[in-house]
Design a protein around this motif. Structure first.
Motif, short mmCIF file in Angstrom:
data_model
loop_
_atom_site.label_atom_id
_atom_site.label_comp_id
_atom_site.label_asym_id
_atom_site.label_seq_id
_atom_site.Cartn_x
_atom_site.Cartn_y
_atom_site.Cartn_z
N ASN A 36 -15.17 4.51 -14.74
CA ASN A 36 -16.24 4.01 -15.59
C ASN A 36 -17.34 3.37 -14.75
OD1 ASN A 36 -17.76 2.93 -17.69
ND2 ASN A 36 -16.42 1.17 -17.93
N ARG A 37 -16.95 2.52 -13.79
CA ARG A 37 -17.96 1.87 -12.94
C ARG A 37 -17.33 1.40 -11.64
NH1 ARG A 37 -18.30 -4.06 -14.56
NH2 ARG A 37 -16.50 -4.43 -15.90
N TYR A 38 -18.21 1.24 -10.65
CA TYR A 38 -17.78 0.69 -9.37
C TYR A 38 -17.96 -0.81 -9.41
CZ TYR A 38 -17.60 -0.50 -4.44
OH TYR A 38 -17.27 -1.09 -3.25
N ILE A 39 -16.87 -1.56 -9.24
CA ILE A 39 -16.92 -3.02 -9.31
C ILE A 39 -16.62 -3.66 -7.97
CG2 ILE A 39 -16.31 -3.09 -11.76
CD1 ILE A 39 -13.42 -3.71 -10.91
N GLY A 40 -16.51 -2.85 -6.94
CA GLY A 40 -16.13 -3.34 -5.62
C GLY A 40 -14.82 -2.73 -5.18
N PRO A 41 -14.34 -3.05 -4.00
CA PRO A 41 -13.11 -2.44 -3.49
C PRO A 41 -11.90 -2.73 -4.39
CG PRO A 41 -14.31 -3.58 -1.74
CD PRO A 41 -14.98 -3.94 -3.02
N LEU A 62 -16.21 9.56 -8.01
CA LEU A 62 -17.35 9.51 -8.93
C LEU A 62 -17.28 8.23 -9.76
CD1 LEU A 62 -17.07 13.16 -10.30
CD2 LEU A 62 -18.42 12.40 -8.34
N TYR A 63 -18.44 7.64 -10.02
CA TYR A 63 -18.54 6.43 -10.85
C TYR A 63 -19.69 6.63 -11.83
CZ TYR A 63 -15.88 4.53 -6.91
OH TYR A 63 -14.95 4.33 -5.93
N GLY A 117 -9.49 6.07 -17.63
CA GLY A 117 -9.90 5.29 -18.78
C GLY A 117 -10.67 6.09 -19.82
N HIS A 118 -10.97 5.43 -20.95
CA HIS A 118 -11.52 6.11 -22.11
C HIS A 118 -12.94 6.61 -21.88
CE1 HIS A 118 -12.34 7.01 -26.32
NE2 HIS A 118 -13.44 6.27 -26.23
N GLN A 119 -13.85 5.73 -21.47
CA GLN A 119 -15.24 6.16 -21.33
C GLN A 119 -15.38 7.26 -20.29
OE1 GLN A 119 -18.45 3.53 -19.72
NE2 GLN A 119 -19.35 3.81 -21.76
N SER A 120 -14.65 7.13 -19.19
CA SER A 120 -14.69 8.18 -18.17
C SER A 120 -14.16 9.50 -18.72
CB SER A 120 -13.86 7.75 -16.96
OG SER A 120 -14.41 6.61 -16.35
N THR A 121 -13.14 9.43 -19.57
CA THR A 121 -12.59 10.65 -20.16
C THR A 121 -13.59 11.32 -21.09
OG1 THR A 121 -10.31 9.83 -20.00
CG2 THR A 121 -10.74 11.57 -21.61
N VAL A 122 -14.30 10.54 -21.90
CA VAL A 122 -15.28 11.11 -22.82
C VAL A 122 -16.39 11.81 -22.05
CG1 VAL A 122 -17.01 10.58 -24.58
CG2 VAL A 122 -14.77 9.47 -24.66
N TYR A 123 -17.05 11.08 -21.15
CA TYR A 123 -18.14 11.67 -20.38
C TYR A 123 -17.63 12.78 -19.46
CZ TYR A 123 -21.60 8.23 -21.88
OH TYR A 123 -22.47 7.48 -22.62
N GLY A 124 -16.49 12.55 -18.83
CA GLY A 124 -15.96 13.53 -17.90
C GLY A 124 -15.57 14.83 -18.57
N VAL A 136 -8.94 19.11 -16.40
CA VAL A 136 -9.34 17.73 -16.65
C VAL A 136 -8.09 16.93 -16.99
CG1 VAL A 136 -10.72 16.16 -18.07
CG2 VAL A 136 -11.60 18.45 -17.51
N LEU A 137 -7.92 15.79 -16.33
CA LEU A 137 -6.81 14.88 -16.59
C LEU A 137 -7.37 13.54 -17.05
CD1 LEU A 137 -4.71 15.56 -13.36
CD2 LEU A 137 -4.44 16.66 -15.59
N SER A 138 -6.66 12.88 -17.96
CA SER A 138 -7.07 11.56 -18.44
C SER A 138 -5.96 10.57 -18.13
CB SER A 138 -7.34 11.59 -19.95
OG SER A 138 -7.63 10.29 -20.43
N HIS A 139 -6.33 9.45 -17.49
CA HIS A 139 -5.35 8.43 -17.11
C HIS A 139 -5.50 7.23 -18.02
CE1 HIS A 139 -2.85 7.89 -13.27
NE2 HIS A 139 -2.38 7.04 -14.17
N VAL A 140 -4.41 6.81 -18.66
CA VAL A 140 -4.40 5.65 -19.56
C VAL A 140 -3.64 4.53 -18.88
CG1 VAL A 140 -3.79 4.81 -21.86
CG2 VAL A 140 -4.45 7.20 -21.55
N HIS A 141 -4.28 3.34 -18.78
CA HIS A 141 -3.74 2.27 -17.95
C HIS A 141 -3.12 1.12 -18.72
CE1 HIS A 141 -5.34 3.99 -14.24
NE2 HIS A 141 -6.40 4.33 -14.95
#
Length: 398
Positions: A36-41, A62-63, A117-124, A136-141
């Motif tokens: 979904n986003r890059y928040i740092g390492p 990808l972010y 995650g969800h948003q990445s799965t929708v856009y991805g 396409v794979l979706s990872h749920v955490h």
């Protein structure tokens, strides 16, 4: 128990002689991980991606958004990295992001898009369909990711286009199936999570030194936990149960590492119970291994957890663990084989279990710690998860 690569080892192997893009042939499948986003390492993700067999796969990171300007270790180690949008946040559906992501997927010739995650799965998923990505794979955490009706409708439209859904544990897998009854059970699998077990198991700092760093008496009984200070973690229950333990062991200390909006309320609760000097709210701790090394007992009184890394880290450090009978916590402890299980909200039960573990004979404690650590090596080290992921990639490509 050797054989697991640390992040530094994986990075060194990858950088010796040539970059990831130059290793192997162009026929290697390209695996793109989308967040979904890059928040740092994030060390565990970096270790997994750098630990992939680069003779077999070419990784791309990808972010959707860039929420941190901190340098990305994956890019620094030569992994192709793209930020689809320079926006830190976007709340509404953004077709431009889909178009831009699809273009990146085409240029990178991605064979597998692994969405986190969800948003990445929708856009991805939408971008992958547009770009012709075959897998396409979706990872749920975690748990409860489809509580809202709107998200369930979105899942109904998007998830049929996903090849496989990877849940971090069996509890999360069952939660996904319950919230999305249209999914065939075989489409959702438990992929687990992982840590660098050696990073925790082989920590060279002594118990005495770790306690000095937090101004804790060497002879004190130290009960502790780590995590955000939020209602679902239920640290308030832990403080109250600790008060019962302290009546039996007056030198006992409770340490809570983590930040959050409940810090002031928890401090007030400790003061009301006469525990102000015994409850240490440490805030954010940069080196979590120090606080774990200082503990005699690690406790999670959470009301909900997917598959908490904090519990696995404590087990790897050799700390006897107590955790709630919720989500993936009993899964990690194998129903109580590798730690004690408590019912969430049961004050008497939590207090009784804390006293039991603190008073446990030294031989029994050592046996529990050793068994738990061996279990973590077998089930939750990075090399175990990498083997499982690479098998999933091969099966989906086939």
């Amino acid at each position: 128990m050797s054989g697991a690569k640390t992040l530094d080892q994986a990075a060194t192997e990858w950088s010796e002689g040539q970059t990831p893009h130059q290793v192997g042939s162009d026929s290697r499948p390209t695996v793109a991980w989308l967040w979904n986003r890059y928040i740092g390492p994030v060390p565990w993700w970096e270790a997994l991606i750098l630990g992939l067999d680069h003779e077999r796969y070419r990784p791309v990171c990808l972010y959707l958004k860039q929420s941190s300007e901190v340098p990305n270790p994956l890019a620094e180690h030569g992994c192709a990295t793209h930020y689809i949008s320079r926006l830190r946040f976007f709340r509404w559906f953004n077709p431009w992001v889909i178009a831009r992501l699809a273009g990146v997927l085409r240029r990178e010739k991605v064979d597998i898009l692994h969405c986190q995650g969800h948003q990445s799965t929708v856009y991805g998923t939408l971008a992958a369909h547009r770009a012709g990505v075959p897998v396409v794979l979706s990872h749920v955490h975690g748990l409860g990711r489809a509580r809202r009706v709107r998200r369930r409708w979105i899942n109904r439209l998007v998830l049929p286009r996903v090849g496989r859904i990877l849940a971090v544990g069996e509890a999360t897998r069952q939660d996904v199936l319950a919230a999305n009854p249209f999914l065939p059970p075989e489409k959702v699998c438990s992929s687990g999570i992982s840590i660098d077990v050696g990073h925790f198991a082989d920590y060279p700092v002594s118990r005495a030194e770790a306690r000095r760093r937090f101004d804790l008496d060497e002879g004190a009984i130290v009960v502790g936990t780590t995590g955000r200070l939020v209602p679902t973690k239920n640290q308030a229950l832990l403080i109250e149960a600790f008060g019962r333990l302290r009546r039996r062991h007056p030198t006992a200390v409770l340490v809570i590492a983590g930040s959050g909006r409940l810090k002031e309320a928890l401090a007030d609760q400790a003061a009301r119970l006469g525990l102000a000097d015994a409850v240490r709210l440490l805030g954010h701790v940069a080196e979590v291994r120090d606080v774990l090394r200082a503990m005699d007992v690690f406790v999670l009184t959470s009301e909900a957890e997917g598959l908490p890394r904090s519990l696995i880290e404590a087990m790897a450090m050799g700390v006897p663990c107590v955790a709630s009978n919720r989500g993936g916590m009993p899964e990690i402890l194998c129903g109580g084989r590798y730690g004690r299980i408590i019912e969430p909200g049961d004050l008497e039960g939590v207090a009784r279990t804390l006293i039991e573990v603190v008073d446990m004979p030294a031989g029994d404690r050592q046996a529990l710690m050793q068994a738990a650590r061996e279990h973590v090596w077998r089930q939750y080290d990075h090399k175990v998860m990498l083997a499982g992921l690479q098998q999933i990639y091969d099966e989906e490509l086939a």
